[in-house]
Design a protein around this motif. Sequence first.
Motif, PDB file in Angstrom:
ATOM      1  N   PHE A 196       0.147   0.494  -4.144  1.00  0.00           N
ATOM      2  CA  PHE A 196      -0.979   1.419  -4.089  1.00  0.00           C
ATOM      3  C   PHE A 196      -1.806   1.487  -5.706  1.00  0.00           C
ATOM      4  CE2 PHE A 196       0.712   4.250  -0.867  1.00  0.00           C
ATOM      5  CZ  PHE A 196       0.198   3.507   0.153  1.00  0.00           C
ATOM      6  N   GLY A 197      -0.637   1.515  -6.670  1.00  0.00           N
ATOM      7  CA  GLY A 197      -1.099   1.487  -8.050  1.00  0.00           C
ATOM      8  C   GLY A 197      -1.887  -0.143  -8.637  1.00  0.00           C
ATOM      9  N   ARG A 245     -11.127  -3.152   0.741  1.00  0.00           N
ATOM     10  CA  ARG A 245     -11.009  -1.835   1.242  1.00  0.00           C
ATOM     11  C   ARG A 245     -12.340  -1.485   1.780  1.00  0.00           C
ATOM     12  NH1 ARG A 245      -9.978   2.357  -3.354  1.00  0.00           N
ATOM     13  NH2 ARG A 245      -9.769   3.654  -1.751  1.00  0.00           N
ATOM     14  N   LEU A 249      -6.966   1.750   2.511  1.00  0.00           N
ATOM     15  CA  LEU A 249      -5.842   1.172   1.430  1.00  0.00           C
ATOM     16  C   LEU A 249      -6.202  -0.022   1.097  1.00  0.00           C
ATOM     17  CD1 LEU A 249      -2.795   3.307   2.572  1.00  0.00           C
ATOM     18  CD2 LEU A 249      -4.466   3.752   0.654  1.00  0.00           C
ATOM     19  N   SER A 250      -6.165  -1.027   2.266  1.00  0.00           N
ATOM     20  CA  SER A 250      -6.650  -2.468   2.384  1.00  0.00           C
ATOM     21  C   SER A 250      -6.878  -2.920   3.584  1.00  0.00           C
ATOM     22  CB  SER A 250      -5.291  -3.185   1.621  1.00  0.00           C
ATOM     23  OG  SER A 250      -5.418  -4.482   1.480  1.00  0.00           O
ATOM     24  N   ALA A 278      -6.585  -6.396  -2.053  1.00  0.00           N
ATOM     25  CA  ALA A 278      -6.856  -5.050  -1.945  1.00  0.00           C
ATOM     26  C   ALA A 278      -8.080  -4.638  -1.489  1.00  0.00           C
ATOM     27  CB  ALA A 278      -6.776  -4.826  -3.667  1.00  0.00           C
ATOM     28  N   ALA A 282      -3.132  -1.920  -6.632  1.00  0.00           N
ATOM     29  CA  ALA A 282      -4.469  -2.197  -5.968  1.00  0.00           C
ATOM     30  C   ALA A 282      -5.806  -1.408  -6.831  1.00  0.00           C
ATOM     31  CB  ALA A 282      -4.463  -1.684  -4.461  1.00  0.00           C
ATOM     32  N   ARG A 283      -5.391  -0.290  -7.437  1.00  0.00           N
ATOM     33  CA  ARG A 283      -6.384   0.464  -8.267  1.00  0.00           C
ATOM     34  C   ARG A 283      -6.367  -0.449  -9.383  1.00  0.00           C
ATOM     35  NH1 ARG A 283      -6.069   1.713  -3.934  1.00  0.00           N
ATOM     36  NH2 ARG A 283      -6.071   3.741  -3.059  1.00  0.00           N
ATOM     37  N   VAL A 284      -5.554  -0.931 -10.158  1.00  0.00           N
ATOM     38  CA  VAL A 284      -5.638  -1.947 -11.223  1.00  0.00           C
ATOM     39  C   VAL A 284      -6.344  -3.085 -10.838  1.00  0.00           C
ATOM     40  CG1 VAL A 284      -4.522  -3.120 -13.071  1.00  0.00           C
ATOM     41  CG2 VAL A 284      -3.525  -1.047 -12.134  1.00  0.00           C
ATOM     42  N   PRO A 314      -8.822  -3.764  -8.232  1.00  0.00           N
ATOM     43  CA  PRO A 314      -9.469  -3.417  -7.135  1.00  0.00           C
ATOM     44  C   PRO A 314     -10.556  -4.434  -6.474  1.00  0.00           C
ATOM     45  CG  PRO A 314     -10.714  -2.627  -8.789  1.00  0.00           C
ATOM     46  CD  PRO A 314      -9.275  -3.336  -9.453  1.00  0.00           C
TER      47      PRO A 314
END
Length: 558
Positions: free
Chosen positions: A281-282, A295, A128-129, A293, A284-286, A288
């Motif tokens: 989480f959201g 990973r 996740l990170s 963030a 981090a996806r926006v 990346p």
Amino acid sequence: MSVAPASSLLSDSLPSAVLAYQQDPAAVGGSLGLSALLSVLPLATVLVLLGVLRVRAHWAALAGLLVALIVAVAAFAMPPGMALLAGVHGALFGLFPIMWIVVNALWVFNMTVATGHFDVLRRSFGTLSLDQRTQAILVAFCFGALLEALAGFGAPVAITSVMLVALGFKPIKAAVVALVANTAPVAFGAMAVPVITLARVTGLPLDQVASMVGRQTPFLALLVPLLLVFLVDGRRGIREAWLPAVVCGVVFAIGQFVTSNFLSVPLTDIVAALLSALAVFGLARVQPRAIWAARQPAIAGGGGPGTAAEPDAPAEVRRAYAPYVIIVVVFALAQLPFIKAALDTVVIAFKFPGLDIVDPAGKPHSTTMYSLTAISTAGTLMLISGIIVAFVLLVGGGRAVRAYGKTLNELKWAILTVAGVLALAYVMNASAQTTAIGLFVAGAGAALAFLSPVLGWFAVAVTGSDTSANALFGSLQVTAAGAAGLPPELLAAANSSGGVLGKMLSPQNLAIAAVAVRMEGDEGVLLRKVVGWSLGLLLILAIIVALQASPVLGWMLP
């Protein structure tokens, strides 16, 4: 202080030889101020031994208990035998239910370690990170809040601090981060038991009390994730990872406010914790490519960052998360009305032998009764969860028992510390030492709104429990509010909200954190690390409460 015949205090039908101890908060020379001053000695003993002389927590707690007994007998004229029995009662409460939940929670964790599934979970968090600042937010704050919602009583500190160490945190930093993170969720912890207790002891409607608490603790939620980032990486952490901290704090605060005010009081922290984690989480996806963030692919075996290895099998990842899903399901099912009603019928309740104590008005004091809902208490539910976890992780009966024995051995000094602290609290409460301090502070008049969170902070610092703090001072806050012309729900809520900031200082939480990261005997070091943050946040909250008592923020009252 007077010792009056029970026949004159309780019932004319009782034998005249039976005596009851009647509390007198102004027992020392008829002076409330002098009585309160002497009553501070047990607490001062514990804090000085811990923070200045660096004495181990269990010895500090026992020394404080001894001072409390001396003050109770010599200054408040409490019969020696009754003072000792009050201490025994407190120690029993410290073991059941408080350490009952901690032991079983740590047992579940130890089984995941023994089977290797905690390493799988740790690697999963790494995917996740890799950034420790983000891990502090997700593990210590979000996951810790979920554990607080389900169990409380030290379990979040015990579990998240170990998880942080496994993720690469230095032990002392892991313990401090876990202690500071365990603040904002506490008032609604253990399925909102502290707030429910506050409503019961004050006679105020639950929705009214919960609404007010839900308009105070969210301010803390806004600050704590940022504080965690600073604790992990200083100013650079704030500069590089402020965004996930702010998003987490804002979403948690909104979730806590909306749920406590409009949805369900017991589910407040569960909703807030899950929403804030999903928000991070959201985000981090926006973003990346953001530093926070960073990973890596999940890896198997003992590989570290950058190690080429096969990822963990999906089935093993599911098993790694299974214990926490099981805990959520068990606790959620136990809160269903028809199940909860059935479980709550199994109660161990009795008048504690030899404790004949009445308050200044002549009514039986709360310290005379012991009560435990044997099945629905968080410790038993955690034990049930642990048995299910053992089956799911294929631990086996013998291995599970050995893990339980290991857990008891790891917690032996923490168990002694908690028993000693609760014994101290019960002696102070039964002898009216706590009431003397509370009444003295309550005489502050116009400054009462500013000082009201301090009472809750003080009580939690002693007992380690916001529930106990609300039981101790909830009614007192309402009475003082009436005398000062302040809204009773405001001061009652301030007691609980202020209490959450005392938890990081409580000897039992310090002991739990120290044991979890293998720093037994260094509780004083942890105390010095967190005391400044506790007092700083308390000052901010006290200012907020004072403003809520004024036209400036008076519009926030429900």
